[in-house]
Each structure stands twice: as structure tokens, then as C-alpha cells.
Design a protein around this motif. Structure first.
Motif, PDB file in Angstrom:
ATOM      1  N   GLU A   1       0.804  -1.216   0.000  1.00 31.15           N
ATOM      2  CA  GLU A   1       0.000   0.000   0.000  1.00 31.15           C
ATOM      3  C   GLU A   1       0.842   1.273   0.000  1.00 31.15           C
ATOM      4  O   GLU A   1       0.299   2.372  -0.023  1.00 31.15           O
ATOM      5  CB  GLU A   1      -0.932  -0.002   1.215  1.00 31.15           C
ATOM      6  CG  GLU A   1      -1.945  -1.141   1.189  1.00 31.15           C
ATOM      7  CD  GLU A   1      -2.882  -1.105   2.378  1.00 31.15           C
ATOM      8  OE1 GLU A   1      -2.696  -0.236   3.264  1.00 31.15           O
ATOM      9  OE2 GLU A   1      -3.806  -1.928   2.427  1.00 31.15           O
ATOM     10  N   TRP A   2       2.141   1.132   0.034  1.00 30.67           N
ATOM     11  CA  TRP A   2       2.992   2.324   0.021  1.00 30.67           C
ATOM     12  C   TRP A   2       2.827   3.104  -1.273  1.00 30.67           C
ATOM     13  O   TRP A   2       2.757   2.532  -2.362  1.00 30.67           O
ATOM     14  CB  TRP A   2       4.460   1.939   0.132  1.00 30.67           C
ATOM     15  CG  TRP A   2       4.916   1.537   1.487  1.00 30.67           C
ATOM     16  CD1 TRP A   2       4.181   1.473   2.626  1.00 30.67           C
ATOM     17  CD2 TRP A   2       6.242   1.126   1.836  1.00 30.67           C
ATOM     18  NE1 TRP A   2       4.964   1.057   3.673  1.00 30.67           N
ATOM     19  CE2 TRP A   2       6.228   0.832   3.220  1.00 30.67           C
ATOM     20  CE3 TRP A   2       7.432   0.981   1.112  1.00 30.67           C
ATOM     21  CZ2 TRP A   2       7.365   0.396   3.887  1.00 30.67           C
ATOM     22  CZ3 TRP A   2       8.555   0.548   1.771  1.00 30.67           C
ATOM     23  CH2 TRP A   2       8.526   0.267   3.153  1.00 30.67           C
ATOM     24  N   ARG A   3       2.812   4.423  -1.113  1.00 32.00           N
ATOM     25  CA  ARG A   3       2.959   5.317  -2.258  1.00 32.00           C
ATOM     26  C   ARG A   3       4.456   5.629  -2.420  1.00 32.00           C
ATOM     27  O   ARG A   3       5.275   5.195  -1.605  1.00 32.00           O
ATOM     28  CB  ARG A   3       2.165   6.602  -2.024  1.00 32.00           C
ATOM     29  CG  ARG A   3       0.661   6.393  -1.841  1.00 32.00           C
ATOM     30  CD  ARG A   3       0.050   7.646  -1.254  1.00 32.00           C
ATOM     31  NE  ARG A   3       0.582   7.909   0.090  1.00 32.00           N
ATOM     32  CZ  ARG A   3       0.408   9.050   0.758  1.00 32.00           C
ATOM     33  NH1 ARG A   3      -0.269  10.041   0.216  1.00 32.00           N
ATOM     34  NH2 ARG A   3       0.915   9.204   1.972  1.00 32.00           N
ATOM     35  N   VAL A   4       4.778   6.408  -3.436  1.00 31.18           N
ATOM     36  CA  VAL A   4       6.167   6.821  -3.603  1.00 31.18           C
ATOM     37  C   VAL A   4       6.626   7.619  -2.386  1.00 31.18           C
ATOM     38  O   VAL A   4       7.794   7.548  -1.988  1.00 31.18           O
ATOM     39  CB  VAL A   4       6.340   7.628  -4.903  1.00 31.18           C
ATOM     40  CG1 VAL A   4       7.679   8.356  -4.946  1.00 31.18           C
ATOM     41  CG2 VAL A   4       6.208   6.705  -6.110  1.00 31.18           C
ATOM     42  N   ARG A   5       5.716   8.358  -1.747  1.00 32.91           N
ATOM     43  CA  ARG A   5       6.074   9.109  -0.535  1.00 32.91           C
ATOM     44  C   ARG A   5       6.608   8.179   0.552  1.00 32.91           C
ATOM     45  O   ARG A   5       7.627   8.465   1.187  1.00 32.91           O
ATOM     46  CB  ARG A   5       4.864   9.878  -0.006  1.00 32.91           C
ATOM     47  CG  ARG A   5       5.159  10.653   1.282  1.00 32.91           C
ATOM     48  CD  ARG A   5       3.919  11.365   1.775  1.00 32.91           C
ATOM     49  NE  ARG A   5       3.481  12.395   0.851  1.00 32.91           N
ATOM     50  CZ  ARG A   5       3.951  13.645   0.850  1.00 32.91           C
ATOM     51  NH1 ARG A   5       4.875  14.002   1.733  1.00 32.91           N
ATOM     52  NH2 ARG A   5       3.505  14.519  -0.015  1.00 32.91           N
TER      53      ARG A   5
ATOM     54  N   VAL B   1       7.443   3.115   8.811  1.00 38.69           N
ATOM     55  CA  VAL B   1       7.651   3.925   7.612  1.00 38.69           C
ATOM     56  C   VAL B   1       6.462   4.848   7.383  1.00 38.69           C
ATOM     57  O   VAL B   1       6.628   6.037   7.067  1.00 38.69           O
ATOM     58  CB  VAL B   1       7.891   3.029   6.386  1.00 38.69           C
ATOM     59  CG1 VAL B   1       7.828   3.846   5.097  1.00 38.69           C
ATOM     60  CG2 VAL B   1       9.223   2.320   6.492  1.00 38.69           C
ATOM     61  N   THR B   2       5.257   4.323   7.538  1.00 39.89           N
ATOM     62  CA  THR B   2       4.054   5.130   7.318  1.00 39.89           C
ATOM     63  C   THR B   2       4.027   6.331   8.264  1.00 39.89           C
ATOM     64  O   THR B   2       3.738   7.460   7.852  1.00 39.89           O
ATOM     65  CB  THR B   2       2.802   4.264   7.514  1.00 39.89           C
ATOM     66  OG1 THR B   2       2.817   3.185   6.569  1.00 39.89           O
ATOM     67  CG2 THR B   2       1.544   5.077   7.292  1.00 39.89           C
ATOM     68  N   ALA B   3       4.351   6.080   9.532  1.00 39.72           N
ATOM     69  CA  ALA B   3       4.369   7.173  10.508  1.00 39.72           C
ATOM     70  C   ALA B   3       5.477   8.178  10.201  1.00 39.72           C
ATOM     71  O   ALA B   3       5.287   9.394  10.310  1.00 39.72           O
ATOM     72  CB  ALA B   3       4.542   6.601  11.913  1.00 39.72           C
TER      73      ALA B   3
END
Length: 269
Positions: free
Chosen positions: A47-51, A104-106
């Protein structure tokens, strides 16, 4: 008589440190030019975006900073966890994938990408020069020599630079020393997973390893040979592509009855 135990590969500390900083610099320059639209693109990694992918690349180096700082406070070996070596590190990462993803998301949400990279660059420039390679640092995976941990950073940086290039349509360059170290770590991991000398795996110009149980080859052309380029090897070893796809595309050459590595790959995800 049993075969002699293979000696662990050694890495030049100065070259590894320079390679980590160089590849981090390559990524930082590219991320600083990404548009909001590019940052919102899917990364191809769950679900990761490039961000989030960019944040993970930054965390690969920020974790060095945190490890150096933590080492100064953590003297109790029991709090550092079980020892991790370069030979075992590739196989230890999968168990922590969920926790890493959450971190990573945080981290990605905490600041703009260029700010994250600027902070990490300033910190690594201040902390790394005075850090001893032999100091033991605490990581999520366990305890590791800082010198070895820096080698693992070349794997993280190269693998995810390749992910970033493909996801955002970029051409971030690969530092030669970082690419070489990444290739060798993953080649050596194959030799650990499938010990033996029946098959020779060649990833020119950076690595040659022998692996797979079977008749030992002593001279001349080996009967079982696998050859590919560094990026194809890295993608195979990390599950970005699969054996049959690369064989069919002629990006992997394989000859001999013990040259099919499909059942041994990927080595890490």
C-alpha cells in the motif's frame, strides 16, 4: 574430508561509508525534485505510495544515526538482542516486515520528504565520522557490528532506489561501490542458503559464488553455471521478479542440471 569452511567476505570500511553517503545523496537529490503527483504514485510495494518509499529510503540511513546514538546508552547486551551477521541478515528481515511498514508510514507522515532527508544528512555527517566499525549497535533485528550494518545499508539503498526508479519513472544513478556491495551480499546469501560447489553463479563484474550441493567442480568450465547482470540478480534475490520471467527474457543464462535456482529465490523480500 569435509570441505573447508568458506571465509566470510570482507568489505573496505572507507569505501562502504562513502558508498552509503553517495547513494543516499543520489536519492536525496531525486526526491527533492519529485512533484506531489509523483509522490502520490503507487510504489509497487503493497500500500505504500512513492512518498512512503522515499521515507523508507531515508530511514535506511536514519537508522544508522539512531543505532549510533542508542549504542551510547545501551550497554546491557541482553537488551541488544541476538547477534546478527552479514550472512544471516538477509534472512532475518522478513519477520519484521509488518513492524517496519508501520514505522515507515508514521515517518513519512511526520514531515515533507526533503525535510526528512535534510535532517538525516546533517545527522549522519555529524555522527558517522567518529563511530567505530566494531561497536555493537542495537537494531530491530538484533545486535550487529556497525561496520556490517553499514554494508546492509547498501542493500536497502540500492534495492529501493531501483524500486523508486520504476515507480516514479526516474533514473536515479547507482553508486558503483554500493551496487557492488549489494550484489555481493545477496550472492553470498545464496551460498549460505544452498551450500555446496556444484553450481557457479556469476554476476559480473561484482560477484562469483559457488553453491548447491552436488559433485564438486575443480577445473575447467563448471558443468552448472548461472550468469546475469547485477540489477536482474538483485531483483531476483529480493522477489521483484521471478526466475522463469528472467530466463524467458534472456536476462539470465543457466546451463546444467543443477542451474535452476527458481526454488531458492527470493532470498529476502
Amino acid at each position: 574430508m569435509p570441505p573447508a569452511k568458506k571465509r566470510a567476505r570482507s568489505y573496505d570500511s572507507a569505501k562502504i561509508r562513502a558508498a552509503v553517503l553517495a547513494q543516499f545523496g543520489n536519492v536525496r537529490a531525486a526526491v527533492g525534485r519529485l512533484t506531489p503527483e509523483q509522490l502520490a504514485l503507487p510504489s509497487g510495494l503493497g500500500e505504500w505510495r512513492v512518498r512512503e518509499l522515499a521515507a523508507h529510503l531515508c530511514m535506511a540511513v536514519e537508522s544508522v544515526n539512531l543505532s549510533i546514538e542508542q549504542e551510547g546508552r545501551t550497554r546491557d547486551r541482553d537488551r541488544r538482542g541476538a547477534p546478527v551477521t552479514l550472512a544471516t541478515w538477509p534472512f532475518a528481515t522478513a519477520a519484521h516486515a509488518g513492524a517496519i511498514s508501520g514505522s515507515v508510514t508514521a515517518y513519512a507522515a511526520s514531515a515533507a520528504p526533503d525535510e526528512l532527508f535534510a535532517r538525516t544528512a546533517a545527522r549522519i555527517e555529524a555522527l558517522l565520522p567518529g563511530a567505530d566499525d566494531d561497536r555493537v549497535v542495537a537494531m530491530r533485528l538484533g545486535a550487529m557490528r556497525l561496520g556490517d550494518y553499514l554494508v546492509t545499508r547498501t542493500v536497502e539503498l540500492i534495492v529501493h532506489t531501483d524500486d523508486l526508479n520504476r515507480a516514479a519513472g526516474l533514473a536515479v544513478p547507482f553508486d558503483r561501490q554500493a551496487l557492488a556491495a549489494c550484489t555481493r551480499v545477496l550472492a553470498d546469501a545464496l551460498a549460505v542458503k544452498a551450500p555446496g560447489s556444484a553450481t557457479e553463479v556469476r554476476v559480473p563484474p561484482y560477484a562469483v559464488v559457488q553453491c548447491v550441493a552436488g559433485p564438486r567442480h575443480t577445473r575447467g568450465t563448471p558443468p552448472n553455471v548461472v550468469e546475469t547482470d547485477p540489477l536482474t540478480w538483485i531483483r531476483l534475490a529480493t522477489g521483484r521478479t521471478d526466475w522463469r520471467t528472467e530466463i524467458d527474457a534472456a536476462r539470465v543464462g543457466a546451463s546444467g542440471e543443477r542451474a535452476d535456482l527458481g526454488g531458492l529465490l527470493p532470498l529476502m523480500g
